[in-house]
Design a protein around this motif. Structure first.
Motif, short mmCIF file in Angstrom:
data_model
loop_
_atom_site.label_atom_id
_atom_site.label_comp_id
_atom_site.label_asym_id
_atom_site.label_seq_id
_atom_site.Cartn_x
_atom_site.Cartn_y
_atom_site.Cartn_z
N PHE A 26 43.87 29.84 41.15
CA PHE A 26 44.61 30.47 40.21
C PHE A 26 45.50 29.83 39.41
N LEU A 29 45.93 30.16 35.65
CA LEU A 29 46.20 31.52 35.10
C LEU A 29 47.66 31.78 35.09
N SER A 55 49.16 33.46 42.75
CA SER A 55 49.29 34.35 41.71
C SER A 55 50.46 35.24 42.18
N HIS A 132 46.05 43.45 40.86
CA HIS A 132 45.29 42.36 40.86
C HIS A 132 44.50 42.29 42.06
N ASP A 134 41.99 40.42 44.34
CA ASP A 134 41.62 38.85 44.49
C ASP A 134 41.33 38.47 45.98
N HIS A 137 35.30 37.61 47.68
CA HIS A 137 34.43 37.60 46.38
C HIS A 137 32.86 38.04 46.64
N HIS A 162 40.00 38.37 39.70
CA HIS A 162 39.98 36.92 39.54
C HIS A 162 38.43 36.44 40.01
N ASP A 163 38.27 35.32 39.63
CA ASP A 163 36.66 34.81 40.19
C ASP A 163 35.59 35.41 39.57
N SER A 197 40.46 28.97 34.65
CA SER A 197 40.69 28.86 36.28
C SER A 197 39.75 29.73 37.10
N LEU A 200 39.16 35.28 34.69
CA LEU A 200 39.98 36.08 34.89
C LEU A 200 39.35 37.59 34.09
#
Ligand code: SAM
Length: 260
Positions: A26, A29, A55, A132, A134, A137, A162-163, A197, A200
């Motif tokens: 991360f 970002l 993060s 957020h 995260d 995934h 994220h990701d 990164s 996002l």
């Protein structure tokens, strides 16, 4: 609407965890989310998936530097998932708490060491400004996290995922977070993707907020900064590999196996 400013933050946490935090997935970002928090000034900021805190501490640095009236809730089992379980051979939670208390003590922070599903009923509907996501995934997991927490968002809230970059694969297929985010682009009218990164995703729940973001946030600056960091890292690796070769040569000479 607040003014978007590109700050040059110093992340106090790096002093205490210099190997992991500035280089986590991360890391590129951090400047962006720092500026986002100072722009949005959320009252309630919730994070699903904290790990070592790359993060988390970027959010908290912004709250601290901006003197913001923001409460931060970090939720994680701190036991890992399919993607992070090897890291949990170390005491990740202990390390998170150590850095938190050294750098972001006396702030309005709440750590919930449980699953996202267990934590959700404790949050009122329409109460969160910035979320957020995260965690795991895998497609089903990201979808569950998003759908479960969406009702908790304020009408003008912002959700980060994220990701979501299209170059992330797992077992030969695009990562579930990329696939889920691509579907969100059809489900929601105000969605943006920052290709930095590992990517996002931003879901703006209000049109006005998204318009303000589009008008003010200079995304190209964060993208350019990412490629500068990438070039720096490549140069450092090259330098290290030359130094290693020199060192190997010196050792060979000393042990008498050199050619000269
Ligand atoms: C990718 S890491 C988070 C990275 C972090 N945001 C950063 O910037 O370094 C994912 C974290 O989510 C946690 N996690 C995954 N699924 C979870 C769930 N359902 N409930 C609670 N924690 C979960 C894992 O323990 C892991 O620490």
């Amino acid at each position: 609407m607040n003014e978007w400013i590109c700050y040059e933050p110093v992340f106090a946490c790096d002093r205490y965890q210099p190997c992991l935090l500035p280089y986590g997935p991360f890391a590129g970002l951090r400047d962006f989310v720092y500026d986002l928090v100072r722009w949005q000034r959320p009252k309630k900021l919730v994070e699903l998936g904290c790990h070592y805190g790359c993060s988390s501490f970027a959010f908290l640095q912004a709250v601290r530097d901006g003197n913001l009236d923001t409460g931060y809730w970090g939720i994680d089992t701190w036991r890992g998932d399919l993607f992070t379980r090897n890291d949990y051979r170390d005491d990740v939670y202990g390390e998170f708490c150590r850095v938190l208390s050294l750098c972001y003590d006396h702030m309005d922070t709440h750590l919930l060491r449980c699953s996202f599903q267990e934590a959700a009923p404790g949050f009122a509907d329409e109460s969160i400004d910035l979320l957020h996501i995260d965690g795991s995934h895998m497609y089903e997991d990201v979808r569950r996290d998003f759908d479960m927490w969406l009702p908790k968002m304020k009408k003008d809230g912002v959700i980060l995922l994220h990701d979501v970059a299209d170059y992330l694969f797992y077992e030969g297929e695009h990562l579930g977070s990329w696939r889920f985010f691509s579907e969100l682009c059809c489900r929601f009218p105000h969605v943006r993707r920052l290709p930095v990164s590992c990517g996002l995703g931003l879901v703006f729940l209000s049109e006005e907020m998204c318009r303000g973001f589009d008008e003010q946030a200079p995304l190209e600056i964060y993208i350019k900064e990412e490629s500068r960091r990438y070039e720096d890292a490549k140069a450092r690796l090259r330098e290290m590999s030359f130094r290693m070769r020199d060192l190997e040569e010196v050792l060979r000479m000393r042990s008498g196996t050199g050619n000269g």
